[in-house]
Design a protein around this motif. Structure first.
Motif, PDB file in Angstrom:
ATOM      1  N   ALA A   1      28.986  -1.230  23.508  1.00  0.00           N
ATOM      2  CA  ALA A   1      29.385  -2.120  22.451  1.00  0.00           C
ATOM      3  C   ALA A   1      30.819  -2.425  22.906  1.00  0.00           C
ATOM      4  O   ALA A   1      31.538  -1.236  23.140  1.00  0.00           O
ATOM      5  CB  ALA A   1      29.192  -1.646  21.017  1.00  0.00           C
ATOM      6  N   GLY A   2      31.120  -3.805  23.050  1.00  0.00           N
ATOM      7  CA  GLY A   2      32.530  -3.877  23.507  1.00  0.00           C
ATOM      8  C   GLY A   2      33.178  -4.874  22.652  1.00  0.00           C
ATOM      9  O   GLY A   2      32.531  -5.620  21.664  1.00  0.00           O
ATOM     10  N   CYS A   3      34.684  -4.661  22.442  1.00  0.00           N
ATOM     11  CA  CYS A   3      35.319  -5.369  21.370  1.00  0.00           C
ATOM     12  C   CYS A   3      36.671  -5.753  22.315  1.00  0.00           C
ATOM     13  O   CYS A   3      37.696  -4.959  22.138  1.00  0.00           O
ATOM     14  CB  CYS A   3      35.604  -4.443  20.214  1.00  0.00           C
ATOM     15  N   LEU A   4      36.565  -6.770  22.937  1.00  0.00           N
ATOM     16  CA  LEU A   4      38.071  -7.097  23.674  1.00  0.00           C
ATOM     17  C   LEU A   4      37.686  -8.714  23.873  1.00  0.00           C
ATOM     18  O   LEU A   4      36.832  -9.134  24.037  1.00  0.00           O
ATOM     19  CB  LEU A   4      37.472  -6.400  25.199  1.00  0.00           C
TER      20      LEU A   4
ATOM     21  N   ASN B   1      25.766   3.635  22.746  1.00  0.00           N
ATOM     22  CA  ASN B   1      26.086   5.320  22.946  1.00  0.00           C
ATOM     23  C   ASN B   1      27.489   4.999  23.776  1.00  0.00           C
ATOM     24  O   ASN B   1      28.125   6.111  24.135  1.00  0.00           O
ATOM     25  CB  ASN B   1      24.893   6.021  23.854  1.00  0.00           C
ATOM     26  N   LEU B   2      28.061   3.960  24.386  1.00  0.00           N
ATOM     27  CA  LEU B   2      29.302   3.965  24.843  1.00  0.00           C
ATOM     28  C   LEU B   2      30.089   2.959  24.039  1.00  0.00           C
ATOM     29  O   LEU B   2      29.617   1.675  23.659  1.00  0.00           O
ATOM     30  CB  LEU B   2      29.149   3.681  26.308  1.00  0.00           C
ATOM     31  N   THR B   3      31.277   2.869  23.887  1.00  0.00           N
ATOM     32  CA  THR B   3      32.101   1.550  23.421  1.00  0.00           C
ATOM     33  C   THR B   3      33.131   1.348  24.320  1.00  0.00           C
ATOM     34  O   THR B   3      33.648   2.078  25.266  1.00  0.00           O
ATOM     35  CB  THR B   3      32.741   2.202  21.853  1.00  0.00           C
TER      36      THR B   3
ATOM     37  N   ILE C   1      28.266   8.939  23.466  1.00  0.00           N
ATOM     38  CA  ILE C   1      28.811   9.901  24.747  1.00  0.00           C
ATOM     39  C   ILE C   1      30.384   9.584  24.906  1.00  0.00           C
ATOM     40  O   ILE C   1      31.146  10.592  25.084  1.00  0.00           O
ATOM     41  CB  ILE C   1      28.195   8.932  26.028  1.00  0.00           C
ATOM     42  N   GLY C   2      30.772   8.548  24.510  1.00  0.00           N
ATOM     43  CA  GLY C   2      32.376   8.405  24.518  1.00  0.00           C
ATOM     44  C   GLY C   2      32.831   6.796  24.600  1.00  0.00           C
ATOM     45  O   GLY C   2      31.860   5.852  24.460  1.00  0.00           O
TER      46      GLY C   2
ATOM     47  N   VAL D   1      37.549   9.552  24.249  1.00  0.00           N
ATOM     48  CA  VAL D   1      37.985   8.337  24.576  1.00  0.00           C
ATOM     49  C   VAL D   1      38.906   8.604  25.871  1.00  0.00           C
ATOM     50  O   VAL D   1      39.631   9.233  25.886  1.00  0.00           O
ATOM     51  CB  VAL D   1      38.705   7.400  23.667  1.00  0.00           C
ATOM     52  N   ILE D   2      38.644   7.351  26.857  1.00  0.00           N
ATOM     53  CA  ILE D   2      39.575   7.572  28.127  1.00  0.00           C
ATOM     54  C   ILE D   2      40.460   6.241  27.766  1.00  0.00           C
ATOM     55  O   ILE D   2      40.373   5.058  27.334  1.00  0.00           O
ATOM     56  CB  ILE D   2      38.654   7.125  29.335  1.00  0.00           C
ATOM     57  N   ALA D   3      41.896   6.665  27.921  1.00  0.00           N
ATOM     58  CA  ALA D   3      43.033   5.717  27.777  1.00  0.00           C
ATOM     59  C   ALA D   3      43.264   4.791  29.061  1.00  0.00           C
ATOM     60  O   ALA D   3      43.952   5.208  30.036  1.00  0.00           O
ATOM     61  CB  ALA D   3      44.254   6.620  27.491  1.00  0.00           C
TER      62      ALA D   3
END
Ligand code: RBV
Length: 425
Positions: A52-55, A124-126, A149-150, A175-177
């Motif tokens: 799922a993306g929010c950008l 399962n990923l954002t 997952i992250g 979360v990866i920055a």
């Protein structure tokens, strides 16, 4: 209603062919991401993963979405700002079968509805820009957390929010920055924000910047980029800051540092780039010169207090797209661009494709890192993670080679010298 593949809501599907052309244009400027698209389109490391993306739905984001889908992911997308969606790009994505929920000019209620829609397929990923998606999952869709997952986060404000969540023990998945990668923040935040912010101001006003007093609030990476570009166009740049080291850097870069209370009466154009609320409030509006232009390039629309502005004004009217005239009770006119939202994305097209190439290469590689952590059964810890140094250097190296630029390599003797602490004069 259950999730249906390819389910979407956009402004007008008829705009798809225009959107396709815009995306093709971006692709021609994003060689690093295109190389990754080609490479991972064969091995499909994201097969079986749901992102799922929010950008911001821009032409550059569409290239990222295509790269994720090409690598095997199922994707559902929303925009991360009510005014940043390019409707033709959204239409092109929907026409290509992507589940996308975004249109330009939506209200805040619709904004959160769109995020909720992207969660129907149980990701399962954002992939976030501003952390609204992660925050919605933590607040409204806790049921999804055990399967997560992250995630990855694109922007300074989002990373700030996530670190605060982690500190409070409230962050429930890793979360990866992405923002903190050198190939993101030293380029996107500086050169991207610098150019796109001035692009937005010029499209909304067409004013001459040369000779104007331009007040930039905040001298972080974004503020610095804006200040340098404004200076390059001949403006007298004034910087306001709260951090001594940042104020000092601005001074030594040749900017004039003032408090906002003093700058308010001098500025012709005000640009907020702080990530903090209430930078320009009622008393500042009252001090401003007739005709002052006010805009924001920070992630959220809280930096310019428009409620205060309405209180000290007697009328508001639209002058031209993304430009509203407030007539103050004292008779002065103040022009607010893009309703105080990110002026670079609302009034222009966001950062140029060339810098988003590196930002989104980092996004893509980080999503793959998360998928691999899952395959190896080694989920990352629940905290905010940095980008590996090697990834930064790999992306920078790829970018250089696509620009036709070569660099030197250290000889073994030089490497030995570098690590030899006993070597002196
Ligand atoms: N941003 N994306 C674009 N053209 O797609 N332009 C800017 C684009 C991102 C940028 O990476 C920044 O961190 C974020 O928007 C702020 O919301």
């Amino acid at each position: 209603m259950d999730h249906k593949k390819g389910h979407y809501k956009v402004a007008d599907l008829g705009l798809a062919s225009e959107g396709k052309r815009l995306i093709a244009w971006a692709e021609s400027r994003m060689p690093v991401l295109m190389a990754l698209q080609e490479k991972y389109g064969k091995t499909k490391p994201l097969k079986g993963y749901r992102i799922a993306g929010c950008l911001h739905v821009t032409k550059e984001t569409a290239v990222l979405v295509k790269t994720l889908v090409g690598a095997g992911a199922e994707v559902s997308w929303s925009g991360c700002n009510p005014l940043s969606t390019n409707d033709s790009v959204a239409a092109a994505l929907a026409a290509a079968g992507v589940s996308v929920f975004a249109w330009h000019g939506m209200d805040v209620k619709a904004f959160y509805w769109c995020i909720q829609e992207t969660l129907r397929f149980k990701p399962n990923l954002t992939l976030d820009d501003g952390a609204d998606l992660i925050f919605t999952i933590h607040n409204k869709r806790k049921d999804l957390i055990p399967h997560m997952i992250g995630g990855t986060e694109e922007t300074t404000t989002g990373v700030h929010r996530l670190r605060a969540m982690a500190k409070a023990g409230a962050l429930k998945y890793p979360v990866i920055a992405v923002n903190d990668a050198e190939t993101k923040w030293d380029f996107d935040n500086v050169y991207g924000t610098g150019q796109s912010t001035l692009d937005g101001i010029l499209r909304a006003t067409s004013v001459l910047l040369s000779g104007k007093n331009v007040v930039v609030a905040g001298y972080g990476h974004c503020g610095k980029g804006v200040a340098l570009r404004a200076k390059g166009l001949g403006a007298n740049v004034i910087v306001t800051e709260v951090k001594p080291t940042a104020a000092l850097k601005a001074t030594l870069d040749g900017m004039r540092v003032l408090e906002m209370d003093e700058a308010a009466g001098i500025g012709d154009v005000f640009i907020t780039a702080t990530g903090v609320k209430d930078i320009i409030i009622a008393r500042h509006f009252k001090m401003m010169k007739d005709g002052a232009i006010v805009c924001n390039t920070g992630h959220y629309d809280c930096e310019i207090n428009l409620t205060d502005l309405a209180k000290v004004s007697k009328s508001v009217s639209e002058m031209r797209p993304n430009n509203e005239q407030y007539i103050l009770k004292n008779g002065n006119r103040i022009y607010v661009l893009a309703k105080g939202r990110l002026v670079n994305l609302a009034a222009a097209e966001g950062h140029p494709s060339e810098v988003m190439d590196m930002s989104f290469a980092n996004q893509f590689m980080s999503q793959i890192r998360l998928a691999r952590s899952d395959e190896r059964g080694k989920k990352l810890e629940n905290r905010v993670h940095d980008i590996p140094v090697e990834q930064d250097q790999e992306i920078a190296g790829l970018k250089l080679s696509t620009m036709g630029l070569a660099i030197d390599t250290l000889t073994p003797a030089q490497k030995k010298y570098q690590d030899d602490y006993s070597a002196g004069t």
